[in-house]
Design a protein around this motif. Structure first.
Motif, PDB file in Angstrom:
ATOM      1  N   UNK A  55     -74.623  62.355  71.432  1.00 35.52           N
ATOM      2  CA  UNK A  55     -74.425  61.539  72.549  1.00 35.52           C
ATOM      3  C   UNK A  55     -75.489  60.482  72.683  1.00 35.52           C
ATOM      4  N   UNK A  56     -76.373  60.572  72.214  1.00 34.12           N
ATOM      5  CA  UNK A  56     -77.480  59.502  72.308  1.00 34.12           C
ATOM      6  C   UNK A  56     -76.992  58.474  71.358  1.00 34.12           C
ATOM      7  N   UNK A  57     -76.114  58.770  70.363  1.00 38.09           N
ATOM      8  CA  UNK A  57     -75.762  57.812  69.426  1.00 38.09           C
ATOM      9  C   UNK A  57     -74.355  57.239  69.789  1.00 38.09           C
ATOM     10  N   UNK A  58     -73.917  57.364  70.892  1.00 34.95           N
ATOM     11  CA  UNK A  58     -72.629  56.742  71.277  1.00 34.95           C
ATOM     12  C   UNK A  58     -72.487  55.604  71.611  1.00 34.95           C
ATOM     13  N   UNK A  59     -71.609  54.632  71.061  1.00 32.05           N
ATOM     14  CA  UNK A  59     -71.561  53.369  71.336  1.00 32.05           C
ATOM     15  C   UNK A  59     -70.424  53.139  72.391  1.00 32.05           C
ATOM     16  N   UNK A  60     -70.785  52.635  73.491  1.00 30.63           N
ATOM     17  CA  UNK A  60     -69.624  52.686  74.647  1.00 30.63           C
ATOM     18  C   UNK A  60     -68.730  51.233  74.603  1.00 30.63           C
ATOM     19  N   UNK A  61     -69.187  50.414  73.691  1.00 31.52           N
ATOM     20  CA  UNK A  61     -68.453  49.221  73.463  1.00 31.52           C
ATOM     21  C   UNK A  61     -67.185  49.518  72.937  1.00 31.52           C
ATOM     22  N   UNK A  62     -67.282  50.581  72.038  1.00 32.25           N
ATOM     23  CA  UNK A  62     -65.900  51.038  71.456  1.00 32.25           C
ATOM     24  C   UNK A  62     -65.435  52.321  71.138  1.00 32.25           C
ATOM     25  N   UNK A  63     -66.244  53.198  72.020  1.00 35.69           N
ATOM     26  CA  UNK A  63     -66.252  54.422  72.304  1.00 35.69           C
ATOM     27  C   UNK A  63     -66.266  55.286  70.966  1.00 35.69           C
ATOM     28  N   UNK A  64     -67.346  54.933  70.090  1.00 36.93           N
ATOM     29  CA  UNK A  64     -67.421  55.675  68.812  1.00 36.93           C
ATOM     30  C   UNK A  64     -68.727  56.205  68.985  1.00 36.93           C
ATOM     31  N   UNK A  65     -68.858  57.300  68.121  1.00 32.68           N
ATOM     32  CA  UNK A  65     -70.190  57.766  67.759  1.00 32.68           C
ATOM     33  C   UNK A  65     -70.493  57.141  66.234  1.00 32.68           C
ATOM     34  N   UNK A  66     -71.678  56.581  66.369  1.00 30.19           N
ATOM     35  CA  UNK A  66     -72.153  55.988  64.948  1.00 30.19           C
ATOM     36  C   UNK A  66     -72.318  56.864  63.775  1.00 30.19           C
ATOM     37  N   UNK A  67     -71.750  56.368  62.810  1.00 28.60           N
ATOM     38  CA  UNK A  67     -71.404  57.441  61.487  1.00 28.60           C
ATOM     39  C   UNK A  67     -73.024  57.369  61.062  1.00 28.60           C
ATOM     40  N   UNK A  68     -73.431  58.806  61.016  1.00 34.07           N
ATOM     41  CA  UNK A  68     -74.704  58.994  60.277  1.00 34.07           C
ATOM     42  C   UNK A  68     -74.794  60.519  59.964  1.00 34.07           C
ATOM     43  N   UNK A  69     -76.054  60.763  59.234  1.00 34.29           N
ATOM     44  CA  UNK A  69     -76.550  62.122  58.902  1.00 34.29           C
ATOM     45  C   UNK A  69     -77.947  62.483  59.348  1.00 34.29           C
ATOM     46  N   UNK A  70     -78.059  63.168  60.296  1.00 32.71           N
ATOM     47  CA  UNK A  70     -79.361  63.619  60.725  1.00 32.71           C
ATOM     48  C   UNK A  70     -79.682  64.955  60.190  1.00 32.71           C
ATOM     49  N   UNK A  71     -80.957  65.095  59.630  1.00 32.73           N
ATOM     50  CA  UNK A  71     -81.575  66.512  59.383  1.00 32.73           C
ATOM     51  C   UNK A  71     -82.793  66.592  60.582  1.00 32.73           C
ATOM     52  N   UNK A  72     -82.860  67.638  61.109  1.00 30.63           N
ATOM     53  CA  UNK A  72     -83.727  67.475  62.179  1.00 30.63           C
ATOM     54  C   UNK A  72     -84.446  69.001  62.633  1.00 30.63           C
ATOM     55  N   UNK A  73     -85.443  68.981  63.160  1.00 32.26           N
ATOM     56  CA  UNK A  73     -86.246  70.412  63.519  1.00 32.26           C
ATOM     57  C   UNK A  73     -87.304  69.964  64.330  1.00 32.26           C
ATOM     58  N   UNK A  74     -87.846  70.697  65.201  1.00 32.41           N
ATOM     59  CA  UNK A  74     -89.117  70.495  66.045  1.00 32.41           C
ATOM     60  C   UNK A  74     -90.352  70.910  65.185  1.00 32.41           C
ATOM     61  N   UNK A  75     -91.340  70.058  66.086  1.00 30.46           N
ATOM     62  CA  UNK A  75     -92.823  70.395  65.426  1.00 30.46           C
ATOM     63  C   UNK A  75     -93.265  71.780  65.925  1.00 30.46           C
ATOM     64  N   UNK A  76     -93.088  71.850  67.259  1.00 33.84           N
ATOM     65  CA  UNK A  76     -93.404  73.019  67.935  1.00 33.84           C
ATOM     66  C   UNK A  76     -92.344  73.921  68.550  1.00 33.84           C
ATOM     67  N   UNK A  77     -92.303  75.162  68.347  1.00 32.23           N
ATOM     68  CA  UNK A  77     -91.299  76.099  68.798  1.00 32.23           C
ATOM     69  C   UNK A  77     -91.061  75.986  70.365  1.00 32.23           C
ATOM     70  N   UNK A  78     -92.475  76.022  70.961  1.00 32.68           N
ATOM     71  CA  UNK A  78     -92.515  76.211  72.628  1.00 32.68           C
ATOM     72  C   UNK A  78     -92.563  74.610  73.313  1.00 32.68           C
TER      73      UNK A  78
END
Ligand code: ACM
Length: 488
Positions: free
Chosen positions: A116-139
């Motif tokens: 949702x943070x990668x939404x382009x409201x000018x043309x109603x698209x989600x920007x094509x991408x690949x994200x690999x992610x995890x948090x540093x701290x669990x809490x």
């Protein structure tokens, strides 16, 4: 040659620009892929039980409700079978499909918020991408004091949604304190009939409380959002509202009013069997409402004068061989902990408990500084870091904001951004016992939703990145913050 050289520079900058996403907290790895996914009503949500919730979240940000039935253009959710504690996710946006694969349900929602943070409201698209992610701290928690000022369930739910959008996974709800008891307890109705109300200096009556149904509604909303609520029932200090309702809980047993002034109060709980049983019964009801593994039982700021004046406490100290008042404090914590352990819960308590004995299963919440938490980790106990100089959001963040208390220190955005739960001198072994961090909002001087938002934003974004992201870059954070606050 010259033109080519310039072109290559431009291509280089174009690449850099393309990896300049607007995601907070910054993900571990992010790559654009020159595609985009057009969001419209024909898009369907697949693989998520509560797809209505995903639809609502998407509509709230994009103003488009994806309610398609066909499986041609989908947002596809799946769960990885391994590593369920890592809170990791993988997100891939292609022209036809948004793939979300995560280690647990909450992490599927982290992927959704990244999307949702990668939404382009000018043309109603989600920007094509690949994200690999995890948090540093669990809490990764945010606290809210609903005692000094009460915030109703609508505001608490909005607060939860805001935390979730920044991948904070815990709300620490400070439900009881001197100036107000805010949770309905069926066995002890006076806790809210009397303890939830105070007479203000101007003669008005201030108060409010959550019914158990309200709290169940808040818990289910939080669960939908991937946020866990940890309730706090303060003891043995910060208990004047309970004592106003049931004077036998104190050692003096005199009638008192619910205080209408701030500061540390002398009215504290007496370590009698009847007071301990009362709080065990209260906690039984609390455990019925909140499914969290942890219950916070306070433990901070306990002036000992009433214990010094109490014959009962002197006798108890002799009988139980408690050497001093710190040991009396520890005795209460242990009694309550034993009870909660039998119910399958673990306790969190403020750093002061490290002055006396605490069992290894207690999680220490370090607030004055990181010292109590560091001490805990060296002894093999888990700790959560919430040092006030970085993490107290009731302190002013702008030079022009008022300092409402002498103890408050100017705590700008950058200070919070630079927060780390670790201390330089702490060994790798001790570091393993730090489960994360938390920001607190004490509400003595915060009475409205507007003020609350003013205090937490944008520092909430800063603590979210401090606790989630593996690489920190304040300048880039400021750039992303601007985009997030002023979306295209
Ligand atoms: C606290 O700020 N007294 C935990």
């Amino acid at each position: 040659m010259r033109i080519l050289a310039w072109l290559s520079v431009l291509v280089f900058f174009a690449k850099v620009a393309k990896t300049q996403h607007a995601i907070i907290p910054a993900p571990l790895s992010y790559k654009e892929n020159n595609t985009s996914f057009l969001l419209n009503e024909q898009v369907s949500i697949v693989g998520y039980d509560e797809s209505f919730f995903i639809q609502q979240k998407i509509e709230a940000i994009t103003h488009i409700l994806p309610r398609g039935e066909n499986t041609k253009r989908v947002i596809l959710f799946s769960l990885q079978s391994t590593d369920s504690n890592s809170q990791s996710y993988w997100l891939k946006v292609t022209a036809d499909t948004v793939f979300i694969s995560a280690s647990c349900k909450a992490a599927q929602l982290y992927a959704l918020h990244t999307l949702l943070q990668n939404f382009n409201s000018k043309n109603n698209t989600f920007i094509g991408c690949e994200v690999i992610d995890k948090p540093l701290f669990p809490y990764r928690a945010m606290h809210l004091d609903v005692s000094r000022h009460f915030f109703n369930k609508t505001i608490v739910k909005q607060y939860i949604a805001l935390l979730a959008s920044l991948k904070m996974n815990t709300l620490h709800l400070h439900l009881t304190d001197d100036q107000g008891w805010r949770i309905e307890i069926k066995q002890y109705p006076l806790l809210t009939q009397i303890g939830a109300w105070r007479k203000e200096k101007d003669g008005s009556n201030y108060g409010g409380f959550f019914t158990q149904d309200d709290l169940r509604e808040i818990v289910s909303y939080a669960t939908l959002n991937g946020v866990e609520i940890i309730p706090e029932i303060e003891m043995p200090g910060h208990a004047s509202a309970a004592i106003a309702a049931y004077p036998f809980l104190s050692c003096h047993r005199n009638a008192i009013e619910v205080p209408n002034t701030w500061g540390i109060k002398n009215d504290i709980l007496c370590p009698t069997d009847s007071t301990l049983q009362f709080f065990k019964n209260v906690l039984n009801e609390v455990c019925e409402i909140f499914p969290s593994k942890f219950i916070h039982i306070g433990g901070d700021e306990v002036p000992k004068t009433q214990w010094q004046q109490s014959l009962f406490v002197q006798q108890l100290m002799q009988e139980k061989k408690l050497k001093n008042y710190t040991a009396v404090h520890a005795y209460i914590i242990q009694e309550i902990e034993k009870h909660l352990t039998q119910k399958g819960k673990r306790i969190i308590a403020w750093g002061e408990v490290m002055r006396g004995y605490v069992s290894d299963s207690v999680v220490v919440m370090s607030w004055k500084s990181k010292a109590a938490g560091n001490k805990a980790t060296k002894l093999g106990k888990q700790a959560i870091m919430a040092p006030r100089l970085y993490c107290y959001f009731d302190y002013p963040q702008n030079i022009q904001d008022k300092k409402n208390g002498k103890w408050m220190v100017y705590t700008p955005l950058k200070k919070t951004y630079c927060f780390t739960p670790y201390s330089k001198h702490l060994s790798p072994q001790a570091r393993q016992f730090i489960i994360g961090g938390e920001a607190a909002v004490w509400t003595e001087h915060i009475a409205t939703e507007q003020q609350l938002l003013h205090q937490i934003m944008p520092r909430l974004a800063a603590i979210s990145e401090a606790l989630w992201s593996h690489q920190k870059d304040f300048k880039d954070f400021e750039r992303r913050l601007q985009l997030l606050l002023n979306p295209q």
